[in-house]
Design a protein around this motif. Structure first.
Motif, PDB file in Angstrom:
ATOM      1  N   VAL A 171       3.127   2.022  13.554  1.00  0.00           N
ATOM      2  CA  VAL A 171       3.731   1.955  12.223  1.00  0.00           C
ATOM      3  C   VAL A 171       3.063   0.841  11.415  1.00  0.00           C
ATOM      4  CG1 VAL A 171       5.849   1.410  10.947  1.00  0.00           C
ATOM      5  CG2 VAL A 171       5.939   2.908  12.953  1.00  0.00           C
ATOM      6  N   MET A 172       2.836  -0.287  12.065  1.00  0.00           N
ATOM      7  CA  MET A 172       2.200  -1.412  11.388  1.00  0.00           C
ATOM      8  C   MET A 172       0.745  -1.103  11.043  1.00  0.00           C
ATOM      9  SD  MET A 172       4.575  -3.592  10.966  1.00  0.00           S
ATOM     10  CE  MET A 172       3.599  -4.984  10.389  1.00  0.00           C
ATOM     11  N   ALA A 173       0.041  -0.437  11.949  1.00  0.00           N
ATOM     12  CA  ALA A 173      -1.357  -0.080  11.677  1.00  0.00           C
ATOM     13  C   ALA A 173      -1.445   0.816  10.451  1.00  0.00           C
ATOM     14  CB  ALA A 173      -1.965   0.614  12.893  1.00  0.00           C
ATOM     15  N   GLU A 174      -0.543   1.789  10.361  1.00  0.00           N
ATOM     16  CA  GLU A 174      -0.524   2.679   9.200  1.00  0.00           C
ATOM     17  C   GLU A 174      -0.176   1.911   7.936  1.00  0.00           C
ATOM     18  OE1 GLU A 174       1.568   6.929   8.018  1.00  0.00           O
ATOM     19  OE2 GLU A 174       2.819   5.346   8.886  1.00  0.00           O
ATOM     20  N   GLN A 175       0.777   0.979   8.053  1.00  0.00           N
ATOM     21  CA  GLN A 175       1.190   0.194   6.892  1.00  0.00           C
ATOM     22  C   GLN A 175       0.044  -0.676   6.372  1.00  0.00           C
ATOM     23  OE1 GLN A 175       4.476  -0.183   5.026  1.00  0.00           O
ATOM     24  NE2 GLN A 175       2.701  -0.819   3.836  1.00  0.00           N
ATOM     25  N   PHE A 176      -0.705  -1.287   7.276  1.00  0.00           N
ATOM     26  CA  PHE A 176      -1.830  -2.125   6.860  1.00  0.00           C
ATOM     27  C   PHE A 176      -2.921  -1.286   6.192  1.00  0.00           C
ATOM     28  CE2 PHE A 176       0.156  -5.538   8.989  1.00  0.00           C
ATOM     29  CZ  PHE A 176      -0.515  -6.706   8.674  1.00  0.00           C
ATOM     30  N   ALA A 177      -3.174  -0.108   6.746  1.00  0.00           N
ATOM     31  CA  ALA A 177      -4.170   0.776   6.134  1.00  0.00           C
ATOM     32  C   ALA A 177      -3.737   1.144   4.713  1.00  0.00           C
ATOM     33  CB  ALA A 177      -4.359   2.030   6.981  1.00  0.00           C
ATOM     34  N   HIS A 178      -2.456   1.374   4.540  1.00  0.00           N
ATOM     35  CA  HIS A 178      -1.923   1.711   3.214  1.00  0.00           C
ATOM     36  C   HIS A 178      -2.080   0.528   2.257  1.00  0.00           C
ATOM     37  CE1 HIS A 178       0.557   3.626   0.193  1.00  0.00           C
ATOM     38  NE2 HIS A 178       1.388   2.605   0.192  1.00  0.00           N
ATOM     39  N   LEU A 179      -1.790  -0.681   2.729  1.00  0.00           N
ATOM     40  CA  LEU A 179      -1.928  -1.864   1.878  1.00  0.00           C
ATOM     41  C   LEU A 179      -3.364  -2.038   1.411  1.00  0.00           C
ATOM     42  CD1 LEU A 179       0.276  -4.529   3.700  1.00  0.00           C
ATOM     43  CD2 LEU A 179       0.832  -3.257   1.622  1.00  0.00           C
ATOM     44  N   LEU A 180      -4.304  -1.868   2.322  1.00  0.00           N
ATOM     45  CA  LEU A 180      -5.708  -2.021   1.955  1.00  0.00           C
ATOM     46  C   LEU A 180      -6.151  -0.943   0.973  1.00  0.00           C
ATOM     47  CD1 LEU A 180      -7.137  -3.023   5.435  1.00  0.00           C
ATOM     48  CD2 LEU A 180      -6.987  -4.480   3.402  1.00  0.00           C
ATOM     49  N   ARG A 181      -5.544   0.227   1.085  1.00  0.00           N
ATOM     50  CA  ARG A 181      -5.900   1.332   0.183  1.00  0.00           C
ATOM     51  C   ARG A 181      -5.349   1.082  -1.225  1.00  0.00           C
ATOM     52  NH1 ARG A 181      -4.666   4.830   3.458  1.00  0.00           N
ATOM     53  NH2 ARG A 181      -2.495   5.188   2.899  1.00  0.00           N
ATOM     54  N   VAL A 182      -4.051   0.763  -1.331  1.00  0.00           N
ATOM     55  CA  VAL A 182      -3.451   0.635  -2.667  1.00  0.00           C
ATOM     56  C   VAL A 182      -3.929  -0.624  -3.388  1.00  0.00           C
ATOM     57  CG1 VAL A 182      -1.410   1.987  -2.067  1.00  0.00           C
ATOM     58  CG2 VAL A 182      -1.346  -0.500  -1.820  1.00  0.00           C
ATOM     59  N   THR A 183      -4.315  -1.652  -2.634  1.00  0.00           N
ATOM     60  CA  THR A 183      -4.790  -2.863  -3.308  1.00  0.00           C
ATOM     61  C   THR A 183      -6.214  -2.721  -3.822  1.00  0.00           C
ATOM     62  OG1 THR A 183      -5.310  -3.830  -1.131  1.00  0.00           O
ATOM     63  CG2 THR A 183      -3.213  -4.451  -2.152  1.00  0.00           C
ATOM     64  N   GLU A 184      -6.822  -1.563  -3.608  1.00  0.00           N
ATOM     65  CA  GLU A 184      -8.088  -1.261  -4.273  1.00  0.00           C
ATOM     66  C   GLU A 184      -7.854  -0.814  -5.711  1.00  0.00           C
ATOM     67  OE1 GLU A 184     -10.014   1.666  -1.907  1.00  0.00           O
ATOM     68  OE2 GLU A 184     -10.674   0.254  -0.364  1.00  0.00           O
ATOM     69  N   TRP A 185      -6.622  -0.415  -6.024  1.00  0.00           N
ATOM     70  CA  TRP A 185      -6.296  -0.011  -7.391  1.00  0.00           C
ATOM     71  C   TRP A 185      -6.319  -1.241  -8.294  1.00  0.00           C
ATOM     72  CZ3 TRP A 185      -1.278   3.182  -6.021  1.00  0.00           C
ATOM     73  CH2 TRP A 185      -1.649   4.294  -5.246  1.00  0.00           C
ATOM     74  N   SER A 186      -6.847  -1.089  -9.481  1.00  0.00           N
ATOM     75  CA  SER A 186      -7.008  -2.236 -10.380  1.00  0.00           C
ATOM     76  C   SER A 186      -5.671  -2.799 -10.848  1.00  0.00           C
ATOM     77  CB  SER A 186      -7.847  -1.833 -11.593  1.00  0.00           C
ATOM     78  OG  SER A 186      -7.212  -0.791 -12.324  1.00  0.00           O
ATOM     79  N   HIS A 187      -4.619  -1.991 -10.837  1.00  0.00           N
ATOM     80  CA  HIS A 187      -3.325  -2.452 -11.348  1.00  0.00           C
ATOM     81  C   HIS A 187      -2.402  -2.986 -10.251  1.00  0.00           C
ATOM     82  CE1 HIS A 187      -2.737   1.746 -10.172  1.00  0.00           C
ATOM     83  NE2 HIS A 187      -1.456   1.483 -10.040  1.00  0.00           N
ATOM     84  N   VAL A 188      -2.882  -3.040  -9.006  1.00  0.00           N
ATOM     85  CA  VAL A 188      -2.059  -3.538  -7.898  1.00  0.00           C
ATOM     86  C   VAL A 188      -2.719  -4.776  -7.302  1.00  0.00           C
ATOM     87  CG1 VAL A 188      -1.105  -3.039  -5.613  1.00  0.00           C
ATOM     88  CG2 VAL A 188      -1.128  -1.255  -7.375  1.00  0.00           C
ATOM     89  N   ASP A 189      -2.007  -5.888  -7.321  1.00  0.00           N
ATOM     90  CA  ASP A 189      -2.464  -7.142  -6.710  1.00  0.00           C
ATOM     91  C   ASP A 189      -1.471  -7.541  -5.630  1.00  0.00           C
ATOM     92  OD1 ASP A 189      -4.699  -7.458  -8.239  1.00  0.00           O
ATOM     93  OD2 ASP A 189      -3.880  -9.034  -9.518  1.00  0.00           O
ATOM     94  N   LEU A 190      -1.979  -7.888  -4.459  1.00  0.00           N
ATOM     95  CA  LEU A 190      -1.134  -8.386  -3.383  1.00  0.00           C
ATOM     96  C   LEU A 190      -1.695  -9.723  -2.912  1.00  0.00           C
ATOM     97  CD1 LEU A 190       1.186  -8.084  -1.370  1.00  0.00           C
ATOM     98  CD2 LEU A 190      -0.349  -6.758   0.100  1.00  0.00           C
TER      99      LEU A 190
END
Length: 268
Positions: A171-190
């Motif tokens: 579950v965590m591995a999938e969550q981290f992959a998702h974080l790395l994917r969405v933070t490539e969007w210009s309007h999302v900063d983490l």
């Protein structure tokens, strides 16, 4: 469930079971007709899993229900959010900027379905039907980040959030992959507040600030019972100062992504 009343999700499941039986079908029969597993059919029928739009469309066709289940799914989604959260959801949906601090969990708008399910099941405080309805609400809220004109979304999380296992390592591995994917969007900063920051202004609790189209600010604070939404200037000013302090402690965008990428290795 209150006084024996069915939730909308449980009602949908009961109607699916009734229609299936009226057709003389068992769960395996229906599963074969809609090309889903019989176990999923069973989970939907007892209100322990929210069906997808595709599942419902196929069930409607297989049972010749005339769109009944698609209409019921619309009700399930409308009723999914707890009443105490609906005011905030309307604010969130119109916001042009969302600033979110979390000391304990991945922010809800960035959670995967599996992570959200593990969070909501944690502690055994909710019935399975309630878990599924809240997941439906949470995933629906995430659509604002993928729309044509999304809000700017900036989140700060404590490093402990990334090191805390929620659910299984997968579950965590999938969550981290998702974080790395969405933070490539210009309007999302983490951004990550690193462990070496020690005591910081965010440890008092999570909060969210949303900017309205008119330029005003609305704040959200959560607790185990309900959400508190306020636009009182003194409350908003206090949280804005807290936010600026947190941003000063947090790592920059690139360094945060590098840390997330490095920590992701521990879950694979």
């Amino acid at each position: 469930m209150v006084d024996g009343a069915l939730s909308t999700l449980e009602f949908l499941g009961a109607e699916l079971r009734r229609a299936r039986r009226e057709r003389g079908l068992n769960q395996e029969d229906l599963a074969q007709r809609i090309t889903y597993s019989s176990s999923l059919v069973g989970m939907v029928e007892i209100g322990h899993r929210t069906p997808s739009q595709d599942f419902i469309a196929r069930a409607d066709a297989a049972l010749e229900a005339g769109g009944l289940f698609e209409r019921l799914l619309t009700l399930v989604r409308a009723d999914a959010a707890p009443p105490w959260l609906r005011e905030w959801i309307s604010v969130e949906a119109e916001a042009t900027l969302i600033r979110w601090f979390e000391p304990s969990l991945i922010p809800g708008l960035l959670q995967t379905e599996a992570y959200a399910r593990a969070v909501l099941r944690g502690g055994g405080m909710l019935r399975e039907a309630e878990v599924e309805q809240r997941i439906t609400s949470r995933l629906a809220r995430q659509a604002i980040l993928a729309r044509e004109t999304p809000p700017e979304f900036v989140a700060v999380v404590d490093e402990g959030v990334l090191r805390r296992c929620v659910g299984e390592p997968a579950v965590m591995a999938e969550q981290f992959a998702h974080l790395l994917r969405v933070t490539e969007w210009s309007h999302v900063d983490l951004h990550v507040a690193p462990a070496e920051a020690g005591m910081h202004a965010g440890l008092a609790g999570a909060f969210i600030l949303a900017r309205t189209p008119e330029g005003g600010e609305v704040a959200h604070l959560d607790n185990p019972l309900r959400a508190h939404v306020t636009d009182r200037p003194e409350d908003v000013d206090s949280l804005q100062r807290r936010w600026e302090s947190l941003r000063g402690e947090a790592l920059p965008r690139r360094a945060s992504r590098d840390l997330i990428r490095e920590l992701a290795k521990s879950w694979t």
